[in-house]
Design a protein around this motif. Structure first.
Motif, short mmCIF file in Angstrom:
data_model
loop_
_atom_site.label_atom_id
_atom_site.label_comp_id
_atom_site.label_asym_id
_atom_site.label_seq_id
_atom_site.Cartn_x
_atom_site.Cartn_y
_atom_site.Cartn_z
N ASP A 35 27.65 63.05 21.13
CA ASP A 35 28.22 62.04 22.03
C ASP A 35 27.25 60.90 22.31
O ASP A 35 27.17 60.38 23.42
CB ASP A 35 28.67 62.68 23.35
CG ASP A 35 29.73 63.75 23.15
OD1 ASP A 35 30.54 63.61 22.21
OD2 ASP A 35 29.75 64.72 23.92
N GLY A 36 26.48 60.52 21.30
CA GLY A 36 25.56 59.40 21.42
C GLY A 36 24.28 59.69 22.17
O GLY A 36 23.50 58.78 22.44
N LYS A 37 24.06 60.96 22.53
CA LYS A 37 22.86 61.33 23.26
C LYS A 37 21.92 62.12 22.36
O LYS A 37 22.36 62.93 21.56
CB LYS A 37 23.22 62.16 24.49
CG LYS A 37 24.02 61.37 25.50
CD LYS A 37 24.37 62.21 26.69
CE LYS A 37 25.25 61.40 27.64
NZ LYS A 37 25.76 62.20 28.73
N LEU A 38 20.64 61.92 22.55
CA LEU A 38 19.61 62.55 21.74
C LEU A 38 18.99 63.73 22.49
O LEU A 38 18.65 63.62 23.67
CB LEU A 38 18.51 61.53 21.43
CG LEU A 38 17.38 62.04 20.58
CD1 LEU A 38 17.55 61.53 19.16
CD2 LEU A 38 16.06 61.55 21.14
N PHE A 39 18.86 64.86 21.79
CA PHE A 39 18.26 66.07 22.35
C PHE A 39 17.13 66.51 21.43
O PHE A 39 17.39 66.99 20.32
CB PHE A 39 19.31 67.18 22.46
CG PHE A 39 20.50 66.80 23.30
CD1 PHE A 39 20.50 66.98 24.67
CD2 PHE A 39 21.62 66.23 22.71
CE1 PHE A 39 21.60 66.63 25.43
CE2 PHE A 39 22.72 65.87 23.46
CZ PHE A 39 22.72 66.06 24.82
N PRO A 40 15.87 66.34 21.84
CA PRO A 40 14.74 66.71 20.98
C PRO A 40 14.37 68.19 21.11
O PRO A 40 14.50 68.78 22.19
CB PRO A 40 13.61 65.83 21.51
CG PRO A 40 13.94 65.63 22.94
CD PRO A 40 15.44 65.63 23.05
N PHE A 41 13.89 68.76 20.01
CA PHE A 41 13.44 70.15 19.98
C PHE A 41 12.18 70.24 19.15
O PHE A 41 11.97 69.46 18.23
CB PHE A 41 14.51 71.07 19.39
CG PHE A 41 15.78 71.11 20.19
CD1 PHE A 41 15.89 71.93 21.29
CD2 PHE A 41 16.86 70.30 19.85
CE1 PHE A 41 17.06 71.97 22.05
CE2 PHE A 41 18.03 70.33 20.59
CZ PHE A 41 18.13 71.16 21.70
N GLU A 42 11.36 71.24 19.44
CA GLU A 42 10.11 71.45 18.71
C GLU A 42 10.35 71.89 17.27
O GLU A 42 9.53 71.64 16.40
CB GLU A 42 9.25 72.49 19.42
CG GLU A 42 8.69 72.01 20.75
CD GLU A 42 7.72 70.85 20.58
OE1 GLU A 42 6.88 70.89 19.66
OE2 GLU A 42 7.82 69.90 21.37
N SER A 43 11.46 72.60 17.03
CA SER A 43 11.79 73.10 15.70
C SER A 43 13.25 73.53 15.68
O SER A 43 13.90 73.60 16.73
CB SER A 43 10.90 74.29 15.34
OG SER A 43 11.18 75.37 16.20
N ALA A 44 13.75 73.87 14.50
CA ALA A 44 15.11 74.39 14.38
C ALA A 44 15.23 75.72 15.13
O ALA A 44 16.23 76.00 15.78
CB ALA A 44 15.51 74.53 12.92
N HIS A 45 14.20 76.53 15.03
CA HIS A 45 14.20 77.81 15.74
C HIS A 45 14.24 77.60 17.25
O HIS A 45 14.96 78.30 17.98
CB HIS A 45 12.98 78.65 15.34
CG HIS A 45 12.92 79.96 16.04
ND1 HIS A 45 13.74 81.02 15.71
CD2 HIS A 45 12.16 80.39 17.08
CE1 HIS A 45 13.48 82.03 16.50
NE2 HIS A 45 12.52 81.67 17.34
N ASP A 46 13.47 76.64 17.75
CA ASP A 46 13.45 76.31 19.17
C ASP A 46 14.84 75.86 19.62
O ASP A 46 15.31 76.26 20.69
CB ASP A 46 12.42 75.21 19.43
CG ASP A 46 12.33 74.80 20.89
OD1 ASP A 46 12.23 75.69 21.75
OD2 ASP A 46 12.35 73.58 21.16
N ALA A 47 15.51 75.06 18.82
CA ALA A 47 16.86 74.60 19.15
C ALA A 47 17.82 75.79 19.26
O ALA A 47 18.60 75.88 20.20
CB ALA A 47 17.35 73.60 18.11
N GLN A 48 17.75 76.68 18.29
CA GLN A 48 18.61 77.87 18.32
C GLN A 48 18.34 78.69 19.57
O GLN A 48 19.26 79.11 20.26
CB GLN A 48 18.36 78.72 17.08
CG GLN A 48 19.08 80.06 17.13
CD GLN A 48 18.73 80.95 15.97
OE1 GLN A 48 18.94 80.58 14.83
NE2 GLN A 48 18.22 82.13 16.26
#
Length: 70
Positions: free
Chosen positions: A12-25
Protein backbone atom coordinates in the motif's frame (compact mmCIF):
# COMPACT_ATOMS: atom_id res chain seq x y z
CA UNK A 1 28.38 -18.40 7.46
CA UNK A 2 25.51 -16.71 5.63
CA UNK A 3 25.63 -12.96 5.19
CA UNK A 4 22.42 -11.16 6.10
CA UNK A 5 21.01 -9.13 3.25
CA UNK A 6 18.70 -6.33 4.33
CA UNK A 7 15.32 -6.42 2.64
CA UNK A 8 12.34 -4.11 2.33
CA UNK A 9 8.70 -4.97 1.96
CA UNK A 10 6.24 -2.63 0.27
CA UNK A 11 2.50 -2.75 0.78
CA UNK A 12 0.00 0.00 0.00
CA UNK A 13 2.83 2.39 -0.83
CA UNK A 14 4.49 2.00 2.57
CA UNK A 15 8.01 0.69 3.15
CA UNK A 16 8.81 -1.86 5.87
CA UNK A 17 12.54 -2.55 6.39
CA UNK A 18 13.93 -5.81 7.78
CA UNK A 19 17.41 -7.05 8.63
CA UNK A 20 16.94 -10.17 6.47
CA UNK A 21 14.32 -12.41 4.87
CA UNK A 22 14.43 -14.58 7.97
CA UNK A 23 13.88 -11.53 10.20
CA UNK A 24 10.85 -10.57 8.10
CA UNK A 25 9.38 -14.05 8.43
CA UNK A 26 10.02 -14.10 12.18
CA UNK A 27 8.27 -10.74 12.69
CA UNK A 28 5.36 -11.05 10.24
CA UNK A 29 4.14 -14.63 10.76
CA UNK A 30 3.07 -14.12 14.40
CA UNK A 31 0.83 -11.21 13.40
CA UNK A 32 -0.97 -13.19 10.69
CA UNK A 33 0.97 -12.68 7.46
CA UNK A 34 1.71 -15.87 5.53
CA UNK A 35 5.33 -15.28 4.57
CA UNK A 36 8.25 -17.65 4.31
CA UNK A 37 11.83 -16.56 3.85
CA UNK A 38 12.24 -18.84 0.81
CA UNK A 39 9.31 -17.20 -0.95
CA UNK A 40 10.65 -13.75 -0.08
CA UNK A 41 13.90 -14.72 -1.80
CA UNK A 42 11.90 -15.97 -4.80
CA UNK A 43 10.66 -12.40 -5.22
CA UNK A 44 14.27 -11.24 -5.68
CA UNK A 45 14.81 -13.64 -8.59
CA UNK A 46 11.45 -13.02 -10.25
CA UNK A 47 10.04 -16.46 -9.44
CA UNK A 48 7.26 -14.75 -7.43
CA UNK A 49 5.88 -11.23 -7.70
CA UNK A 50 4.66 -10.98 -4.10
CA UNK A 51 4.81 -12.87 -0.83
CA UNK A 52 2.28 -12.38 1.94
CA UNK A 53 0.75 -9.47 0.06
CA UNK A 54 4.04 -7.55 0.04
CA UNK A 55 6.45 -6.77 -2.79
CA UNK A 56 10.01 -7.59 -1.70
CA UNK A 57 13.30 -5.98 -2.69
CA UNK A 58 16.90 -5.83 -1.53
CA UNK A 59 17.24 -2.71 0.63
CA UNK A 60 20.28 -1.51 -1.33
CA UNK A 61 18.34 -1.28 -4.62
CA UNK A 62 16.03 1.75 -4.20
CA UNK A 63 15.97 2.26 -7.97
CA UNK A 64 13.84 -0.92 -8.18
CA UNK A 65 11.33 -0.16 -5.44
CA UNK A 66 11.18 3.65 -5.29
CA UNK A 67 8.40 3.83 -7.87
CA UNK A 68 6.08 1.82 -5.60
CA UNK A 69 6.27 4.25 -2.67
CA UNK A 70 3.68 6.99 -2.14
Amino acid sequence: MNAKIQVVAIKDGKLFPFESAHDAQRKLRPIGFKVHERNIRYCFTGRCKTCGGFMWFHADEPEKYGKYLF
